[in-house]
Design a protein around this motif. Structure first.
Motif, mmCIF file in Angstrom:
data_model
loop_
_atom_site.group_PDB
_atom_site.id
_atom_site.type_symbol
_atom_site.label_atom_id
_atom_site.label_comp_id
_atom_site.label_asym_id
_atom_site.label_seq_id
_atom_site.Cartn_x
_atom_site.Cartn_y
_atom_site.Cartn_z
ATOM 1 N N CYS A 139 6.458 -6.682 -4.383
ATOM 2 C CA CYS A 139 5.021 -6.922 -4.257
ATOM 3 C C CYS A 139 4.431 -7.419 -5.580
ATOM 4 O O CYS A 139 5.025 -7.261 -6.646
ATOM 5 C CB CYS A 139 4.295 -5.651 -3.814
ATOM 6 S SG CYS A 139 4.187 -4.376 -5.093
ATOM 7 N N ASP A 140 3.236 -8.016 -5.495
ATOM 8 C CA ASP A 140 2.520 -8.396 -6.715
ATOM 9 C C ASP A 140 1.219 -7.627 -6.870
ATOM 10 O O ASP A 140 0.518 -7.762 -7.874
ATOM 11 C CB ASP A 140 2.256 -9.910 -6.765
ATOM 12 C CG ASP A 140 1.353 -10.414 -5.643
ATOM 13 O OD1 ASP A 140 0.684 -9.592 -4.975
ATOM 14 O OD2 ASP A 140 1.323 -11.642 -5.427
ATOM 15 N N THR A 141 0.879 -6.800 -5.866
ATOM 16 C CA THR A 141 -0.358 -6.011 -5.891
ATOM 17 C C THR A 141 -0.098 -4.677 -5.193
ATOM 18 O O THR A 141 0.567 -4.644 -4.153
ATOM 19 C CB THR A 141 -1.507 -6.752 -5.169
ATOM 20 O OG1 THR A 141 -1.610 -8.089 -5.686
ATOM 21 C CG2 THR A 141 -2.822 -6.034 -5.352
ATOM 22 N N LEU A 142 -0.628 -3.606 -5.762
ATOM 23 C CA LEU A 142 -0.421 -2.265 -5.203
ATOM 24 C C LEU A 142 -1.762 -1.580 -4.997
ATOM 25 O O LEU A 142 -2.608 -1.561 -5.905
ATOM 26 C CB LEU A 142 0.441 -1.428 -6.149
ATOM 27 C CG LEU A 142 0.606 0.060 -5.805
ATOM 28 C CD1 LEU A 142 1.346 0.235 -4.490
ATOM 29 C CD2 LEU A 142 1.322 0.795 -6.935
ATOM 30 N N LEU A 143 -1.958 -1.001 -3.809
ATOM 31 C CA LEU A 143 -3.122 -0.170 -3.515
ATOM 32 C C LEU A 143 -2.618 1.213 -3.128
ATOM 33 O O LEU A 143 -1.940 1.364 -2.108
ATOM 34 C CB LEU A 143 -3.952 -0.773 -2.371
ATOM 35 C CG LEU A 143 -5.094 0.102 -1.816
ATOM 36 C CD1 LEU A 143 -6.105 0.452 -2.907
ATOM 37 C CD2 LEU A 143 -5.779 -0.582 -0.634
ATOM 38 N N THR A 144 -2.911 2.218 -3.944
ATOM 39 C CA THR A 144 -2.494 3.594 -3.688
ATOM 40 C C THR A 144 -3.692 4.386 -3.186
ATOM 41 O O THR A 144 -4.760 4.370 -3.814
ATOM 42 C CB THR A 144 -1.934 4.250 -4.964
ATOM 43 O OG1 THR A 144 -0.813 3.494 -5.419
ATOM 44 C CG2 THR A 144 -1.501 5.679 -4.703
ATOM 45 N N MET A 168 0.847 -1.182 0.000
ATOM 46 C CA MET A 168 0.000 0.000 0.000
ATOM 47 C C MET A 168 0.885 1.236 0.000
ATOM 48 O O MET A 168 1.934 1.266 0.655
ATOM 49 C CB MET A 168 -0.929 0.007 1.220
ATOM 50 C CG MET A 168 -1.949 -1.125 1.205
ATOM 51 S SD MET A 168 -2.868 -1.307 2.763
ATOM 52 C CE MET A 168 -3.670 0.290 2.890
ATOM 53 N N LEU A 169 0.461 2.245 -0.744
ATOM 54 C CA LEU A 169 1.129 3.545 -0.762
ATOM 55 C C LEU A 169 0.101 4.590 -0.382
ATOM 56 O O LEU A 169 -0.930 4.730 -1.052
ATOM 57 C CB LEU A 169 1.693 3.838 -2.157
ATOM 58 C CG LEU A 169 2.217 5.259 -2.402
ATOM 59 C CD1 LEU A 169 3.342 5.608 -1.444
ATOM 60 C CD2 LEU A 169 2.666 5.422 -3.850
ATOM 61 N N VAL A 170 0.355 5.315 0.714
ATOM 62 C CA VAL A 170 -0.605 6.316 1.171
ATOM 63 C C VAL A 170 0.034 7.698 1.121
ATOM 64 O O VAL A 170 1.231 7.863 1.352
ATOM 65 C CB VAL A 170 -1.120 6.012 2.596
ATOM 66 C CG1 VAL A 170 -1.833 4.665 2.633
ATOM 67 C CG2 VAL A 170 -0.001 6.055 3.622
ATOM 68 N N GLY A 171 -0.800 8.690 0.797
ATOM 69 C CA GLY A 171 -0.364 10.078 0.752
ATOM 70 C C GLY A 171 -1.219 10.943 1.640
ATOM 71 O O GLY A 171 -1.984 10.445 2.476
#
Length: 601
Positions: free
Chosen positions: A273-278, A213-216
């Motif tokens: 990773c194989d999946t990304l949630l931004t 996960m990438l959070v801003g």
């Protein structure tokens, strides 16, 4: 007395619950200044030392308060000075309204003194709304739309008011042809994606085995939901720099910052990773995201114009982060295999051990990593931390672990020098009951921070908590650019451009009635921070740091590191000789801390 246009401007700002206007006086806004006198300084006029600083203070206020910042400047040069701070707001999606004076209407087009085509000047930075008021009846609609647009689109708007218009008697728009009435109030709404889109996103996330996960900053209001999502998906969470305060660093699966100033575990998280949630981030550097085609990806963002950027997302969800995650969470299946998340946690734990070791590396006189690492365990739970651009931002990003209700920010997208101190001033007006710390390099301090110490001295006694700590990393070098030249270009730094005069920052602060200390060796650092955070007034802590400690990114290749070393060794000036003296030994101590492929080949 009949109210003037200028009186109505301030009345309308009060109706919008504007508390502070950051600015600098000039004859192009004399009408407004007179109105401030009649209005008993409501909203409060906060006098910066320069219009650019006023804009930065409005940005800092907006970032830390969650409200719209307002700044004001005179015509011509004053308006021009606002631009850098306003672009900082625009690029970081922060709501700011600029009120700007203009020469009298009768002089327009006559090449008059300080006459600048302000509509053209502000056309880009205030592209969503920029208008000039030419008759009193126009005012409420223009001002209301500027405030409402800035908040709704999280951007910069500008209202230009000629000097003679400010002095006209105010008359409201009538119920008549070609009159435009107006009303107050920002509507509140919630955007949630359609159920079919949520199911598509859930299918992608449920299928993943190694979710990152990438959070801003857009995830800041969704802390609980982000945490629940990460725990359900067994994910690791990296943070864009503007989202540093979106999730506590004490959570074991939070890998810290990502990108050029980021951490090694964030780099590994995206690499493997194989999946990304931004969520709520427009992080610009796609090279730090998973390789194209290697990971399936989902994005959540409130702004439909910001989705689908940076990465080939399979599903783009437009919506408020908290409400969207609330709707998405029931569709997610808990991952029973926690091996991936354990790996992320182990990598993160190892990273903090590395940071401890890097901070312990001896330097001449103070290792800047130690200077900031020592602050980490002293930060109050409710601290507000700002960082300037430059090498200080590296240490802010990598060494400070946020916890509690801590807040932090810097110039994320424009990456301009100079906002560290004015951001902290704006933060103190947003929350006068909380301590603030500004981490500033000596380059930024000489650029404008010294002058804004005067602003701090002018206002600090109005704050319930008087603590505002300005920490100056004094290495007599424009250090970030120096190391970029060495690592990226493989060239020695050009000393005439990089060397800075040595200034006694602490002595200057004392002349203003502020408290100050100089830490000239590592033994002075702990007590310096303790004294600063316990002071009964703003405090300047000058830290004499070593310019030879490289802000090498965790993804740097050995070739880049070696190029940096060789560029130093090629130099032959006295200054380079001094830097060169302990460089090889220091580099050898630092290299093992990068691990993996970054070790010597």
């Amino acid at each position: 007395m009949t109210p003037k246009v200028s009186d109505h401007v301030l009345e309308r700002l009060r109706d919008w619950n504007v508390e502070y206007v950051f600015g600098y006086p000039g004859d192009g806004i004399n009408g407004l200044l007179s109105a401030w006198g009649r209005a008993e300084n409501r909203p409060v006029f906060v006098q910066a030392r320069h219009e650019e600083m006023a804009a930065f203070e409005a940005v800092g206020y907006a970032k830390f308060s969650g409200r719209t910042g307002v700044c004001v400047a005179t015509s011509g040069p004053g308006a021009i000075h606002l631009l850098n701070g306003l672009y900082d707001a625009k690029l970081d999606h922060v709501p700011v309204v600029a009120l700007v004076g203009q020469t009298s209407r009768s002089a327009m087009g006559g090449s008059y003194q300080q006459e600048v085509d302000l509509l053209s000047l502000f056309k880009d930075v205030a592209a969503d709304y920029c208008q000039m008021v030419t008759v009193p009846e126009q005012l409420p609609n223009v001002l209301d739309r500027a405030v409402r647009t800035a908040a709704a689109r999280r951007t910069v708007t500008a209202v230009i008011i000629p000097a003679d218009v400010q002095e006209l008697d105010y008359s409201p728009p009538e119920h008549a042809f070609k009159m435009v009435p107006s009303s107050l109030g920002n509507p509140h709404w919630t955007v949630v994606p359609e159920q079919d889109e949520l199911r598509r996103a859930a299918d992608v996330l449920n299928a993943g085995r190694k979710v990152a996960m990438l959070v801003g900053q857009g995830a800041r209001g969704a802390r609980r939901q982000v945490q629940e999502t990460a725990e359900l998906l067994g994910a690791g969470v990296a943070k864009a720099l503007l989202g540093k305060d979106a999730l506590p660093d004490v959570l074991p699966y939070v890998t810290g910052a990502i990108g050029l100033l980021g951490t090694r575990p964030s780099y590994e998280l995206m690499r493997d990773c194989d999946t990304l949630l931004t969520i709520g981030s427009s992080f610009p550097y796609s090279q730090f995201l998973p390789e194209f085609g290697k990971a399936r990806a989902v994005q959540i963002d409130l702004d439909p114009f910001m989705v689908g950027l940076r990465y080939p997302y399979e599903v783009n969800l437009v919506g408020d982060a908290a409400r969207t995650l609330d709707a998405l969470l029931p569709l997610l299946v808990r991952k029973e295999d926690r091996g991936w998340q354990r790996t992320v946690c182990d990598n993160t734990e190892r990273w903090w051990e590395v940071m401890e070791r890097r901070a312990a590396v001896e330097a001449d006189p103070i290792n800047p990593e130690y200077a900031i690492h020592e602050l980490d365990h002293l930060l109050p739970d409710n601290a507000m931390v700002t960082s300037d651009s430059g090498s200080a931002a590296n240490w802010y990003a990598r060494h400070l672990r946020f916890h509690g209700s801590m807040r932090g920010s810097l110039s994320g997208t424009l990456a301009t020098m100079g906002p560290g101190v004015p951001y902290a001033i704006g933060a103190k007006f947003a929350h006068p009951d909380r301590p603030a710390i500004a981490l500033v390099g000596d380059g930024a301090m000489q650029m404008n921070g010294l002058a804004e110490l005067i602003t701090i001295a002018k206002y600090w006694q109005q704050w319930q908590d008087p603590r505002l700590v300005v920490a100056v990393l004094n290495n007599r070098d424009l250090n970030q650019v120096t190391w970029e030249m060495r690592a990226m270009a493989g060239e020695p730094s050009f000393l005439p451009s990089q060397q800075l005069p040595d200034v006694d920052y602490a002595a200057f602060a004392r002349t203003l009635g502020l408290a100050a200390e100089r830490a000239i060796g590592p033994q002075d650092v702990p007590s310096g921070w303790q004294h600063a955070l316990a002071a009964d007034r703003p405090f300047l802590l000058e830290l004499r740091t070593d310019p030879a400690v490289p802000p090498i990114p965790p993804h740097a290749t050995w070739d880049q590191i070696q190029a940096a070393a060789e560029s130093v060794l090629r130099g032959d000036s006295d200054r380079v000789a001094m830097v060169r003296q302990g460089f090889k030994a220091k580099l050898q101590e630092l290299l093992p801390t990068f691990g993996g492929r970054h070790g010597r080949r």
